[in-house]
Write a protein that holds these residues in place. Structure first.
Motif, PDB file in Angstrom:
ATOM      1  N   GLN A   7     -80.969  18.310 -20.787  1.00 33.30           N
ATOM      2  CA  GLN A   7     -81.067  19.738 -21.055  1.00 33.30           C
ATOM      3  C   GLN A   7     -82.374  20.273 -20.482  1.00 33.30           C
ATOM      4  N   ASP A   8     -82.284  21.266 -19.621  1.00 34.99           N
ATOM      5  CA  ASP A   8     -83.460  21.890 -19.030  1.00 34.99           C
ATOM      6  C   ASP A   8     -84.012  22.890 -20.040  1.00 34.99           C
ATOM      7  N   THR A   9     -85.109  22.538 -20.676  1.00 37.39           N
ATOM      8  CA  THR A   9     -85.656  23.365 -21.754  1.00 37.39           C
ATOM      9  C   THR A   9     -86.739  24.313 -21.286  1.00 37.39           C
ATOM     10  N   ARG A  19     -82.913  30.673 -10.371  1.00 36.32           N
ATOM     11  CA  ARG A  19     -82.730  29.235 -10.298  1.00 36.32           C
ATOM     12  C   ARG A  19     -81.310  28.935  -9.839  1.00 36.32           C
ATOM     13  N   VAL A  20     -81.206  27.973  -8.928  1.00 34.39           N
ATOM     14  CA  VAL A  20     -79.906  27.528  -8.438  1.00 34.39           C
ATOM     15  C   VAL A  20     -79.781  26.039  -8.738  1.00 34.39           C
ATOM     16  N   LEU A  50     -74.932  28.161 -10.457  1.00 33.41           N
ATOM     17  CA  LEU A  50     -74.506  26.785 -10.249  1.00 33.41           C
ATOM     18  C   LEU A  50     -73.642  26.672  -9.005  1.00 33.41           C
ATOM     19  N   ILE A  51     -73.953  25.680  -8.167  1.00 29.88           N
ATOM     20  CA  ILE A  51     -73.125  25.298  -7.017  1.00 29.88           C
ATOM     21  C   ILE A  51     -72.305  24.077  -7.418  1.00 29.88           C
ATOM     22  N   VAL A  52     -70.984  24.166  -7.246  1.00 32.96           N
ATOM     23  CA  VAL A  52     -70.088  23.046  -7.529  1.00 32.96           C
ATOM     24  C   VAL A  52     -69.447  22.625  -6.207  1.00 32.96           C
ATOM     25  N   ALA A  53     -69.882  21.483  -5.675  1.00 35.36           N
ATOM     26  CA  ALA A  53     -69.471  21.059  -4.329  1.00 35.36           C
ATOM     27  C   ALA A  53     -68.231  20.170  -4.365  1.00 35.36           C
ATOM     28  N   GLY A  54     -67.189  20.626  -5.049  1.00 39.92           N
ATOM     29  CA  GLY A  54     -65.883  19.994  -4.948  1.00 39.92           C
ATOM     30  C   GLY A  54     -65.608  18.827  -5.868  1.00 39.92           C
ATOM     31  N   ASP A  55     -64.308  18.474  -5.941  1.00 41.43           N
ATOM     32  CA  ASP A  55     -63.780  17.409  -6.787  1.00 41.43           C
ATOM     33  C   ASP A  55     -64.071  17.672  -8.250  1.00 41.43           C
ATOM     34  N   PRO A 292     -77.593  18.654 -14.252  1.00 40.14           N
ATOM     35  CA  PRO A 292     -77.418  19.206 -12.915  1.00 40.14           C
ATOM     36  C   PRO A 292     -78.765  19.411 -12.233  1.00 40.14           C
ATOM     37  N   LEU A 293     -78.789  19.214 -10.930  1.00 41.54           N
ATOM     38  CA  LEU A 293     -80.029  19.290 -10.164  1.00 41.54           C
ATOM     39  C   LEU A 293     -80.482  20.742 -10.012  1.00 41.54           C
ATOM     40  N   CYS A 294     -81.718  21.017 -10.427  1.00 41.47           N
ATOM     41  CA  CYS A 294     -82.313  22.330 -10.142  1.00 41.47           C
ATOM     42  C   CYS A 294     -82.775  22.313  -8.695  1.00 41.47           C
ATOM     43  N   LEU A 295     -81.965  22.925  -7.848  1.00 44.08           N
ATOM     44  CA  LEU A 295     -82.164  22.869  -6.406  1.00 44.08           C
ATOM     45  C   LEU A 295     -83.190  23.886  -5.929  1.00 44.08           C
ATOM     46  N   TYR A 296     -83.209  25.039  -6.600  1.00 45.34           N
ATOM     47  CA  TYR A 296     -84.063  26.141  -6.149  1.00 45.34           C
ATOM     48  C   TYR A 296     -84.615  26.850  -7.371  1.00 45.34           C
ATOM     49  N   ASP A 297     -85.927  27.129  -7.346  1.00 48.75           N
ATOM     50  CA  ASP A 297     -86.578  27.857  -8.429  1.00 48.75           C
ATOM     51  C   ASP A 297     -87.574  28.823  -7.800  1.00 48.75           C
TER      52      ASP A 297
END
Length: 342
Positions: A7-9, A19-20, A50-55, A292-297
């Motif tokens: 959990q990102d607190t 944030r992405v 959130l980006i969901v890259a398939g499957d 989930p990875l925080c890709l961009y902030d």
């Protein structure tokens, strides 16, 4: 990996915080993976993307449930289809093929408010790219002399995806071309106007470069590179990010279930998969504690500081690929019997 996600607190540092987050290969047909999705914080991620890259799921019903939950937890959700998402289940009707199912997924996303086309949010372009794999994507020497099954006998896609004519031949690249042509080029023109001023994050399910997968001699299934990526996808990336990329060019992908973070020819390529429950039990390749990875902030200056600690991309930062080497790694050789010539 624990079933409950990290959990990102950390609260937003300002009202304009952008944030992405990114994840791929949710495979929520597994009960443990659906539980992981349900356990994501219902408050922490609400202002974010959130980006969901398939499957996401094999069945449309499970896909709909998973995406509805994610949309309740994030303000914006982007999705691109993977191979499992296009499997045709008997419960979805005998007349449903994978092209029709792609349309059904798109309709479901629209009804939920999930984006399947590019959109600019707070100065950041999020850009989903449709793709499919072709066997000529594999540029390394084949492993000969072992009983390694060919892709059409090993990959369930060949049995569970249904393609209308003339797309029923998955070996000649026609599917890869077809999916690439579904990407609407007017978005590329819009992004081109902002290339100097915006952060651009593209994402696909499949791999744009064969270097984003371990050498086949290292893989439990050495023919995996034949069913992983698309040359058309990499060409399209270069039209979006520029031929030589840029310091902020980033592409998220999925499919192979290997955590990855590598910069090649000016584009940073990242994979952050949830993967199958049994894979998480033995995972040694990073990603256990950052999904989930925080890709961009935006408050931290942009893209996540890297490279991230990922086993295989770490390995290739220190070791050159040897595409002519066809000697199986010991952990692979123990799984296959040599073929005895008659």
């Amino acid at each position: 990996m624990p079933l409950i996600p990290k959990q990102d607190t950390q609260p937003p540092l300002s009202p304009s915080t952008m944030r992405v987050y990114a994840i791929s290969d949710l495979h929520t047909d597994y009960e443990a993976n659906m539980e992981w999705v349900k356990c994501l914080s219902s408050t922490t991620y609400l202002p974010h993307t959130l980006i969901v890259a398939g499957d996401v799921a094999n069945s449309l019903d499970t896909f709909t449930t998973a995406m509805r939950i994610l949309k309740e937890k994030f303000q914006h959700v982007f999705f691109v289809a993977g191979n499992h998402d296009l499997w045709c289940k008997s419960t979805e009707g005998d007349d449903v093929n994978s092209v029709l199912k792609l349309g059904m997924l798109d309709d479901t996303c629209k009804s939920l408010g999930v984006y399947t086309t590019p959109k600019k949010l707070n100065g950041v372009w999020i850009y989903p790219i449709l793709s499919w794999y072709h066997q000529s994507f594999d540029k390394e020497k084949d492993i000969l002399g072992y009983n390694i099954r060919p892709p059409h006998k090993a990959a369930s896609d060949y049995r569970l995806c249904k393609w209308p004519l003339p797309l029923d031949d998955m070996n000649d690249g026609c599917l890869a071309r077809y999916f690439d042509e579904l990407n609407r080029e007017e978005f590329q023109r819009e992004v081109a106007k902002d290339q100097e001023d915006c952060q651009i994050i593209t994402f696909s399910h499949f791999l744009p470069r064969y270097e984003l997968c371990p050498e086949k001699r290292m893989l439990f299934y050495p023919n995996l590179p034949k069913i992983t990526g698309s040359d058309w996808l990499e060409a399209r990336l270069r039209t979006i990010h520029g031929r030589h990329g840029s310091p902020t060019a980033c592409h998220v992908f999925g499919h192979t279930h290997f955590c990855w973070d590598a910069t090649l020819d000016g584009i940073r390529y990242i994979q952050s998969p949830l993967a199958y429950p049994k894979e998480r039990e033995r995972r040694i390749n990073g990603g256990v504690d950052w999904l989930p990875l925080c890709l961009y902030d935006s408050d931290k200056g942009g893209l996540v500081e890297g490279p991230l600690d990922c086993h295989w991309s770490n390995y290739y930062r220190l070791n050159q690929r040897d595409p002519d080497n066809t000697e199986l790694a010991p952990w692979v050789a123990s799984r296959y019997q040599p073929v005895v010539a008659s």
